[in-house]
Design a protein around this motif. Structure first.
Motif, short mmCIF file in Angstrom:
data_model
loop_
_atom_site.label_atom_id
_atom_site.label_comp_id
_atom_site.label_asym_id
_atom_site.label_seq_id
_atom_site.Cartn_x
_atom_site.Cartn_y
_atom_site.Cartn_z
N LYS A 1 -23.56 26.16 73.00
CA LYS A 1 -22.46 25.44 73.57
C LYS A 1 -22.60 25.33 75.09
N ASN A 4 -24.45 22.23 75.92
CA ASN A 4 -23.62 21.05 75.70
C ASN A 4 -22.67 20.83 76.86
N TYR A 5 -22.10 21.91 77.38
CA TYR A 5 -21.18 21.80 78.53
C TYR A 5 -21.91 21.35 79.79
N GLY A 7 -24.01 18.99 79.72
CA GLY A 7 -24.32 17.59 79.50
C GLY A 7 -25.61 17.36 78.75
N LEU A 8 -26.21 18.40 78.19
CA LEU A 8 -27.46 18.26 77.45
C LEU A 8 -27.18 18.27 75.96
N GLU A 9 -27.83 17.38 75.24
CA GLU A 9 -27.64 17.31 73.79
C GLU A 9 -28.62 18.24 73.09
N ILE A 10 -28.10 19.12 72.27
CA ILE A 10 -28.92 20.04 71.50
C ILE A 10 -28.91 19.57 70.05
N ARG A 11 -30.08 19.16 69.55
CA ARG A 11 -30.16 18.69 68.18
C ARG A 11 -30.35 19.84 67.20
#
Length: 91
Positions: A1, A4-5, A7-11
């Motif tokens: 998380k 994500n905070y 601004g990076l997308e974790i697939r």
């Protein structure tokens, strides 16, 4: 998380392990636990919960390929030079 905070997308979160016994304990949860694993409740069963929620994936990685060893263990000779070359991109 945290990522994500930022601004990076974790697939997909992949945790690499070199111990198949801990992998089985994490994947199967209490079904793999015995009398000697009662003190593992917090760490391994939390990871079991993350696996069930599909937040992380556990994959096997041989000990010789663990790049974290460079940071956590005293390495000498060939192992030291191999890890340094891979991590720092040094010839």
């Amino acid at each position: 998380k945290f990522m994500n905070y930022q601004g990076l997308e974790i697939r997909q979160n992949i945790v690499f392990r070199d111990n198949t016994s801990t992998m089985k304990l994490e994947e199967n949860g209490r079904m793999s636990a015995g009398k000697r694993t009662r003190h593992f409740d917090i760490k391994y069963f939390y990871i079991t919960d993350l696996i069930k929620r599909k937040e992380i994936t556990i994959k096997y990685c041989p000990t010789g390929s663990m790049w974290a060893d460079y940071m956590t263990k005293p390495l000498v000779g060939k192992d030291f030079h191999t890890y340094r070359k891979n991590i720092m991109n040094v010839n």
